[in-house]
Design a protein around this motif. Structure first.
Motif, PDB file in Angstrom:
ATOM      1  N   SER A   1       3.599  18.873 -13.431  1.00  0.00           N
ATOM      2  CA  SER A   1       4.352  19.899 -14.513  1.00  0.00           C
ATOM      3  C   SER A   1       3.838  19.655 -16.092  1.00  0.00           C
ATOM      4  CB  SER A   1       5.410  19.020 -13.956  1.00  0.00           C
ATOM      5  OG  SER A   1       5.167  17.580 -15.004  1.00  0.00           O
ATOM      6  N   VAL A   2       2.590  19.023 -15.582  1.00  0.00           N
ATOM      7  CA  VAL A   2       2.288  19.447 -17.799  1.00  0.00           C
ATOM      8  C   VAL A   2       2.003  19.961 -17.576  1.00  0.00           C
ATOM      9  CG1 VAL A   2       1.892  17.813 -19.093  1.00  0.00           C
ATOM     10  CG2 VAL A   2       3.027  16.306 -18.079  1.00  0.00           C
TER      11      VAL A   2
ATOM     12  N   GLU B   1       1.407   6.709  -7.231  1.00  0.00           N
ATOM     13  CA  GLU B   1       0.574   7.399  -7.272  1.00  0.00           C
ATOM     14  C   GLU B   1       0.819   9.340  -7.120  1.00  0.00           C
ATOM     15  OE1 GLU B   1      -2.753   6.439  -4.880  1.00  0.00           O
ATOM     16  OE2 GLU B   1      -3.352   4.745  -6.016  1.00  0.00           O
ATOM     17  N   ALA B   2       1.974   9.265  -5.510  1.00  0.00           N
ATOM     18  CA  ALA B   2       2.269  10.890  -5.868  1.00  0.00           C
ATOM     19  C   ALA B   2       2.832  11.273  -6.826  1.00  0.00           C
ATOM     20  CB  ALA B   2       2.502  10.379  -4.299  1.00  0.00           C
ATOM     21  N   ARG B   3       3.710  10.519  -7.276  1.00  0.00           N
ATOM     22  CA  ARG B   3       4.684  10.613  -8.558  1.00  0.00           C
ATOM     23  C   ARG B   3       3.855  11.299  -9.796  1.00  0.00           C
ATOM     24  NH1 ARG B   3       9.433   6.043  -8.861  1.00  0.00           N
ATOM     25  NH2 ARG B   3       9.951   7.572 -10.465  1.00  0.00           N
TER      26      ARG B   3
ATOM     27  N   ARG C   1       0.741  -0.910  -0.236  1.00  0.00           N
ATOM     28  CA  ARG C   1       0.157   0.076   0.226  1.00  0.00           C
ATOM     29  C   ARG C   1       0.608   1.243   0.131  1.00  0.00           C
ATOM     30  NH1 ARG C   1      -4.304  -1.579   5.200  1.00  0.00           N
ATOM     31  NH2 ARG C   1      -5.872  -3.036   2.967  1.00  0.00           N
ATOM     32  N   GLU C   2       1.931   1.116   0.452  1.00  0.00           N
ATOM     33  CA  GLU C   2       3.019   2.344   0.969  1.00  0.00           C
ATOM     34  C   GLU C   2       2.808   2.852  -0.299  1.00  0.00           C
ATOM     35  OE1 GLU C   2       5.529   1.364   4.124  1.00  0.00           O
ATOM     36  OE2 GLU C   2       4.242   2.185   5.968  1.00  0.00           O
ATOM     37  N   GLU C   3       3.770   1.644  -0.803  1.00  0.00           N
ATOM     38  CA  GLU C   3       4.709   1.593  -2.902  1.00  0.00           C
ATOM     39  C   GLU C   3       3.191   1.855  -3.227  1.00  0.00           C
ATOM     40  OE1 GLU C   3       6.715  -2.130  -3.786  1.00  0.00           O
ATOM     41  OE2 GLU C   3       7.897  -1.741  -2.424  1.00  0.00           O
ATOM     42  N   THR C   4       2.015   1.914  -3.068  1.00  0.00           N
ATOM     43  CA  THR C   4       1.920   2.188  -4.085  1.00  0.00           C
ATOM     44  C   THR C   4       1.388   3.912  -4.255  1.00  0.00           C
ATOM     45  OG1 THR C   4       0.204   0.347  -4.292  1.00  0.00           O
ATOM     46  CG2 THR C   4      -1.321   1.548  -4.911  1.00  0.00           C
TER      47      THR C   4
END
Length: 258
Positions: free
Chosen positions: A192-193, A183-185, A176-179
């Motif tokens: 930025s787009v 998602e935050a990245r 869950r933390e990796e997910t």
């Protein structure tokens, strides 16, 4: 209570408990089902023997009845011929044959009753056999379900005792933390787009593609060209009607007065 009796009871309790521990109820029930099925051919063989006895006695009765008829005819013929001596001999044979016929008929009655009883016993046995087999099969299915439930219970106990629950929850939390980080990245990358510019460019490209398709359709004759707007007609010129003589004189007079 004597010492020998107590010793025998101890031996029975010792070996009885050992045998009971070695017995597998599932295997015993399966063996019982096989034995019940094996008894059917034996019962059919016994019933066939009883039926054969009935058939033999029926043939014996018919043969004795024919012999009685023949003896009666011979006695009557001998009497008509005046040979009472021969009639007497046939009469003695007739008496013995009738006695034999009576005994055979009695035996036939007992044999037929025994055959009917055997059929009834067979039907009762088949019903009881079917009931016991169904009961045994249900017990076997219940035993299989119980074994499966025991395996599930063992697995759950291993989860709790072996620390698998804690490891499981820890791995899920790490995923869950990796997910969440991924998602935050992704959100940062999207920020930025210039999404609005991308959308405008995409819409423009769609319009250009639609216009190209429309041009192809015009070339293929699938669409009619749009009519051009008509030019505005020029306004009609105003014609000055010639004034009448009276009106012209009045106009000149007014001009002079001014």
């Amino acid at each position: 209570m004597s010492l020998w009796v107590r010793f025998k009871r101890w031996v029975r309790s010792l070996f009885g408990g050992a045998i009971a521990a070695l017995e597998d109820p599932r295997l015993i029930l399966e063996q019982n089902i096989r034995e019940l099925n094996d008894q059917v051919p034996k019962m059919n063989e016994n019933i066939a023997t009883v039926k054969a006895n009935v058939l033999l006695l029926q043939k014996e009765v018919r043969r004795n009845e024919q012999e009685v008829g023949q003896l009666v005819a011979r006695i009557k013929a001998a009497i008509q011929a005046g040979r009472d001596d021969i009639a007497q001999q046939y009469a003695v044979q007739l008496e013995r044959t009738r006695e034999t016929l009576a005994r055979t008929k009695e035996q036939l009655q007992y044999a037929e009753a025994a055959y009917e009883k055997a059929l009834q016993v067979k039907q009762a046995f088949l019903r009881e056999k079917e009931r016991k087999i169904q009961e045994a099969k249900e017990a076997l299915r219940a035993h299989e379900r119980a074994k499966w439930q025991a395996k599930v219970a063992d697995a759950l106990e291993q989860f709790e005792v072996g620390g698998l629950d804690q490891t499981h929850e820890e791995m899920i939390q790490r995923l869950r933390e990796e997910t969440a980080r991924s998602e935050a990245r992704l959100e940062l990358a999207l920020d930025s787009v210039d999404l609005e510019a991308l959308k405008i460019e995409k819409d423009a490209e769609a319009l250009r593609a639609a216009e190209l398709v429309r041009q192809f359709k015009l070339e293929m004759g699938l669409l009619e060209p749009e009519p051009r707007p008509a030019l505005e007609a020029p306004a009609p010129e105003k014609t000055v009607e010639p004034a009448r003589e009276g009106e012209e004189t009045k106009t000149i007079g007014r001009q002079r007065t001014r």
